[in-house]
Design an enzyme around this catalytic site. Structure first.
Site, PDB file in Angstrom:
ATOM      1  N   ASP A  32     -40.507  91.214 -36.165  1.00 38.88           N
ATOM      2  CA  ASP A  32     -40.284  89.804 -35.805  1.00 38.88           C
ATOM      3  C   ASP A  32     -39.078  89.731 -34.872  1.00 38.88           C
ATOM      4  O   ASP A  32     -38.602  90.754 -34.360  1.00 38.88           O
ATOM      5  CB  ASP A  32     -40.134  88.932 -37.065  1.00 38.88           C
ATOM      6  CG  ASP A  32     -38.922  89.305 -37.911  1.00 38.88           C
ATOM      7  OD1 ASP A  32     -38.102  90.125 -37.466  1.00 38.88           O
ATOM      8  OD2 ASP A  32     -38.779  88.781 -39.033  1.00 38.88           O
ATOM      9  N   ILE A  53     -48.337  85.902 -31.041  1.00 43.39           N
ATOM     10  CA  ILE A  53     -49.106  86.207 -29.843  1.00 43.39           C
ATOM     11  C   ILE A  53     -49.840  87.540 -30.022  1.00 43.39           C
ATOM     12  O   ILE A  53     -50.380  88.086 -29.078  1.00 43.39           O
ATOM     13  CB  ILE A  53     -48.165  86.235 -28.608  1.00 43.39           C
ATOM     14  CG1 ILE A  53     -46.846  86.981 -28.918  1.00 43.39           C
ATOM     15  CG2 ILE A  53     -47.790  84.847 -28.188  1.00 43.39           C
ATOM     16  CD1 ILE A  53     -46.725  88.252 -28.246  1.00 43.39           C
ATOM     17  N   ASP A  54     -49.844  88.038 -31.256  1.00 44.26           N
ATOM     18  CA  ASP A  54     -50.452  89.344 -31.497  1.00 44.26           C
ATOM     19  C   ASP A  54     -51.969  89.288 -31.667  1.00 44.26           C
ATOM     20  O   ASP A  54     -52.640  90.328 -31.707  1.00 44.26           O
ATOM     21  CB  ASP A  54     -49.809  90.026 -32.721  1.00 44.26           C
ATOM     22  CG  ASP A  54     -49.870  89.169 -33.979  1.00 44.26           C
ATOM     23  OD1 ASP A  54     -50.828  88.382 -34.129  1.00 44.26           O
ATOM     24  OD2 ASP A  54     -48.961  89.274 -34.820  1.00 44.26           O
ATOM     25  N   HIS A  61     -48.180  79.624 -28.911  1.00 43.12           N
ATOM     26  CA  HIS A  61     -47.441  80.339 -27.868  1.00 43.12           C
ATOM     27  C   HIS A  61     -48.356  81.263 -27.051  1.00 43.12           C
ATOM     28  O   HIS A  61     -47.906  82.232 -26.455  1.00 43.12           O
ATOM     29  CB  HIS A  61     -46.291  81.141 -28.489  1.00 43.12           C
ATOM     30  CG  HIS A  61     -45.268  80.250 -29.136  1.00 43.12           C
ATOM     31  ND1 HIS A  61     -44.228  80.720 -29.893  1.00 43.12           N
ATOM     32  CD2 HIS A  61     -45.118  78.902 -29.115  1.00 43.12           C
ATOM     33  CE1 HIS A  61     -43.496  79.697 -30.326  1.00 43.12           C
ATOM     34  NE2 HIS A  61     -44.021  78.599 -29.873  1.00 43.12           N
ATOM     35  N   GLU A 117     -36.650  84.368 -46.620  1.00 39.92           N
ATOM     36  CA  GLU A 117     -35.377  83.639 -46.777  1.00 39.92           C
ATOM     37  C   GLU A 117     -35.627  82.144 -46.678  1.00 39.92           C
ATOM     38  O   GLU A 117     -36.527  81.695 -45.984  1.00 39.92           O
ATOM     39  CB  GLU A 117     -34.376  84.091 -45.710  1.00 39.92           C
ATOM     40  CG  GLU A 117     -34.940  83.994 -44.319  1.00 39.92           C
ATOM     41  CD  GLU A 117     -34.078  84.633 -43.257  1.00 39.92           C
ATOM     42  OE1 GLU A 117     -32.907  84.897 -43.537  1.00 39.92           O
ATOM     43  OE2 GLU A 117     -34.589  84.843 -42.157  1.00 39.92           O
TER      44      GLU A 117
HETATM   45  P1  CNA Z   1     -38.465  84.891 -36.436  1.00 40.88           P
HETATM   46  O1  CNA Z   1     -37.478  83.909 -35.941  1.00 40.88           O
HETATM   47  O2  CNA Z   1     -38.222  86.324 -36.164  1.00 40.88           O
HETATM   48  O3  CNA Z   1     -38.566  84.646 -38.019  1.00 40.88           O
HETATM   49  C1  CNA Z   1     -39.382  85.422 -38.836  1.00 40.88           C
HETATM   50  C2  CNA Z   1     -39.163  84.953 -40.262  1.00 40.88           C
HETATM   51  O4  CNA Z   1     -40.087  85.620 -41.073  1.00 40.88           O
HETATM   52  C3  CNA Z   1     -37.771  85.247 -40.790  1.00 40.88           C
HETATM   53  O5  CNA Z   1     -37.269  84.106 -41.452  1.00 40.88           O
HETATM   54  C4  CNA Z   1     -37.994  86.417 -41.766  1.00 40.88           C
HETATM   55  O6  CNA Z   1     -37.120  86.373 -42.866  1.00 40.88           O
HETATM   56  C5  CNA Z   1     -39.399  86.159 -42.205  1.00 40.88           C
HETATM   57  N1  CNA Z   1     -40.140  87.364 -42.565  1.00 40.88           N
HETATM   58  C6  CNA Z   1     -40.134  88.577 -41.968  1.00 40.88           C
HETATM   59  N2  CNA Z   1     -41.008  89.384 -42.560  1.00 40.88           N
HETATM   60  C7  CNA Z   1     -41.558  88.672 -43.573  1.00 40.88           C
HETATM   61  C8  CNA Z   1     -42.540  88.970 -44.548  1.00 40.88           C
HETATM   62  N3  CNA Z   1     -43.157  90.153 -44.630  1.00 40.88           N
HETATM   63  N4  CNA Z   1     -42.869  87.991 -45.428  1.00 40.88           N
HETATM   64  C9  CNA Z   1     -42.250  86.783 -45.380  1.00 40.88           C
HETATM   65  N5  CNA Z   1     -41.323  86.456 -44.481  1.00 40.88           N
HETATM   66  C10 CNA Z   1     -41.008  87.386 -43.576  1.00 40.88           C
HETATM   67  O7  CNA Z   1     -39.939  84.555 -35.928  1.00 40.88           O
HETATM   68  P2  CNA Z   1     -40.651  83.147 -35.805  1.00 40.88           P
HETATM   69  O8  CNA Z   1     -42.081  83.388 -35.870  1.00 40.88           O
HETATM   70  O9  CNA Z   1     -40.057  82.150 -36.720  1.00 40.88           O
HETATM   71  O10 CNA Z   1     -40.234  82.722 -34.334  1.00 40.88           O
HETATM   72  C11 CNA Z   1     -41.158  82.320 -33.413  1.00 40.88           C
HETATM   73  C12 CNA Z   1     -41.256  83.281 -32.250  1.00 40.88           C
HETATM   74  C13 CNA Z   1     -41.417  84.697 -32.673  1.00 40.88           C
HETATM   75  C14 CNA Z   1     -42.500  82.994 -31.460  1.00 40.88           C
HETATM   76  O11 CNA Z   1     -42.160  82.706 -30.139  1.00 40.88           O
HETATM   77  C15 CNA Z   1     -43.361  84.253 -31.531  1.00 40.88           C
HETATM   78  O12 CNA Z   1     -44.122  84.440 -30.376  1.00 40.88           O
HETATM   79  C16 CNA Z   1     -42.375  85.317 -31.702  1.00 40.88           C
HETATM   80  N6  CNA Z   1     -42.832  86.624 -32.201  1.00 40.88           N
HETATM   81  C17 CNA Z   1     -44.136  86.872 -32.480  1.00 40.88           C
HETATM   82  C18 CNA Z   1     -44.532  88.102 -32.930  1.00 40.88           C
HETATM   83  C19 CNA Z   1     -45.996  88.345 -33.218  1.00 40.88           C
HETATM   84  O13 CNA Z   1     -46.846  87.819 -32.521  1.00 40.88           O
HETATM   85  N7  CNA Z   1     -46.291  89.125 -34.254  1.00 40.88           N
HETATM   86  C20 CNA Z   1     -43.590  89.100 -33.137  1.00 40.88           C
HETATM   87  C21 CNA Z   1     -42.242  88.836 -32.832  1.00 40.88           C
HETATM   88  C22 CNA Z   1     -41.887  87.582 -32.374  1.00 40.88           C
END
Ligand code: CNA
Length: 460
Positions: free
Chosen positions: A106, A180-181, A198, A299
């Site tokens: 993330d 976006i995955d 997104h 969290e």
């Molecule tokens: P963020 O701000 O990184 O928050 C992620 C949240 O998820 C945090 O509060 C973590 O504590 C929590 N978290 C992490 N792993 C777990 C888990 N296994 N179980 C429960 N909670 C967990 O990311 P957001 O999505 O809030 O922010 C939005 C952004 C991130 C968007 O613009 C996305 O495009 C972007 N993003 C997307 C990806 C993807 O597509 N997989 C990856 C990284 C970022």
């Protein structure tokens, strides 16, 4: 930011029956009947103004408290609502946290999040990595970080399949994701039920001429460690995936669905997001006041608004710890565990476990077949990359990127015919995620993009 102010709603002062509005607790109002049209023209309030007005009225004790729907304000209460068939319009909202167990980092998790691993790029700030203006100057950090995600074969998580189950049981109104995955699609969730706020990596466009490129073509460039560059002669543009960068508008469908869906939502489930990115984060206040809201995340603090102005404008977010909390449930847990527990309480656990096992087995087989096919098709010099097992991740930042070494400009002279092709592509390929931001002929950009500048110069 999405403009929620365009939709007009009639001034509640002119509404004939105030008590209906108060008891419903909804922002939806019946049509106004103006008592004195000649003297006082009907005034319209925007949804935001109306929301603020209702919020203030409630804060001042001028409205009765909303009805509590949950029998108990906890996970069991939420599960009961679903198992007893009392909810039919569930909205799920998700973030990067639902995909971390698939192996995709993330942004903000300490240590593992993308923002904690950017030292090598010397960025002005971590967000610059995903800002369109920075990408136009220098796409190398973006593609170095995104390479792994774009090339990887990832499997959806139990959480993704739980959302699919909600859809299959006919209770999912919509899944709004910031991810976006594309894992929701891979998990088999009907695209009509999906709102990828997104954007997604399925296609890309040239930032200069808007020519469309497939995900497969972009992947091929990345496999050769090349920054994807436009193949149209005389165009120097980099190809960007159709994801929404910081500084770009969200797809039009997003605001349409927000307006259409949230006011009818009867259960909101928020999964794996820090709720830091707007306008997505403020969606949680758009459901009716009675609607229960379940938040599953590692969290809690991230979701609680503290600044008085934020509370005033966005309604203060969740109220987990308030004495009069009647609807907000927080489960401090990994999304997979939380969804599995919820499935168990509803009576769906076995079905979920079987679904995950069968889908993962199918995907493993598919990935293996794809890898074997590629290994036989691609040239020998790339074979070392292809011997990597389908589910093995290569840290992208260990592979330095280079620009796409295309044919020399002498071999590809600029023709009028080709220029016509560029304008056609510009007209036909404007992407929903903001490729309209393209600004051809940005001299400043050409000076600052070191790797690309070299390439551009050789083309002229
Ligand atoms: P963020 O701000 O990184 O928050 C992620 C949240 O998820 C945090 O509060 C973590 O504590 C929590 N978290 C992490 N792993 C777990 C888990 N296994 N179980 C429960 N909670 C967990 O990311 P957001 O999505 O809030 O922010 C939005 C952004 C991130 C968007 O613009 C996305 O495009 C972007 N993003 C997307 C990806 C993807 O597509 N997989 C990856 C990284 C970022």
């Amino acid at each position: 930011m999405t403009d929620f102010k365009t939709e007009k709603i009639t001034d509640p002062e002119n509404v004939s029956n105030h008590s209906d509005i108060e008891s419903s607790g909804s922002t939806e109002l019946p049509q106004a009947v103006s008592k004195n049209k000649d003297k006082k023209p009907e005034r319209e309030l925007t949804k935001s103004e109306l929301f603020l007005r209702e919020y203030m009225a409630r804060a001042l004790g001028l409205r009765p408290p909303p009805k509590q729907i949950l029998s108990t304000v906890n996970l069991e209460g939420v599960a009961k609502l679903i198992s007893e068939g009392k909810v039919k319009k569930v909205i799920t909202m998700a973030g990067a946290g639902i995909s971390t167990s698939a192996g995709i980092p993330d942004f903000r998790s300490k240590g593992t999040g993308v923002y904690y691993n950017l030292d090598q790029f010397n960025l002005p700030d971590p967000q610059a990595l995903f800002s369109i203006s920075y990408f136009k100057e220098n796409p190398v950090p973006y593609y170095t970080v995104r390479k792994e995600l774009l090339l990887g074969n990832y499997k959806p998580t139990p959480c993704h399949y739980f959302i699919r189950m909600l859809a299959e049981k006919g209770v999912l109104l919509r899944h709004f994701t910031q991810n976006i995955d594309g894992l929701e699609r891979v998990a088999g969730i009907d695209p009509d039920l999906l709102m990828e706020a997104h954007g997604s990596n399925q296609v890309g466009h040239c930032i200069e001429c808007s020519k469309e490129y497939t995900n497969l073509w972009i992947r091929d460039c990345l496999k050769r460690d090349e920054i994807p560059k436009c193949t149209i002669e005389c165009c120097t543009g980099t190809i960007r995936p159709d994801t929404v960068f910081f500084g770009e508008p969200l797809p039009k469908r997003f605001s349409e669905l927000v307006d259409q869906d949230f006011e009818q939502c009867d259960l909101l489930i928020v999964l794996g997001t820090s709720l830091k990115v707007q306008p997505f984060a403020s969606l949680i206040i758009k459901v009716p006041e009675e609607t229960p809201r379940l938040y599953i995340n590692l969290e809690k603090n991230a979701s609680e608004a503290k600044h008085p102005l934020t509370i005033l404008v966005f309604g203060g977010g969740f109220k987990f710890d308030d004495e009069d909390n009647y609807r907000d449930v927080f489960l401090e847990s990994a999304c997979d565990d939380g969804c599995t527990r919820l499935a168990e309480l509803i009576g769906w656990k076995d079905e979920l476990t079987n679904l995950v096992a069968s889908e993962h087995a199918r995907l493993d087989k598919e990935f293996l077949e794809e890898a074997q096919k590629e290994a036989t098709e691609l040239p020998t010099q790339m074979s070392h990359q292809l011997s990597i097992k389908a589910d093995t991740k290569v840290p992208a930042n260990q592979i330095p990127m280079k620009t796409n070494p295309r044919e020399s400009p002498k071999q590809k002279p600029c023709h009028t015919e080709k220029k016509a092709e560029i304008s056609k592509a510009t007209i036909t390929s404007v992407s929903a995620s903001g490729s309209s931001n393209q600004k051809p002929g940005n001299d400043k950009k050409k000076q600052q993009t070191k790797l690309s500048t070299k390439h551009m110069k050789t083309k002229k």
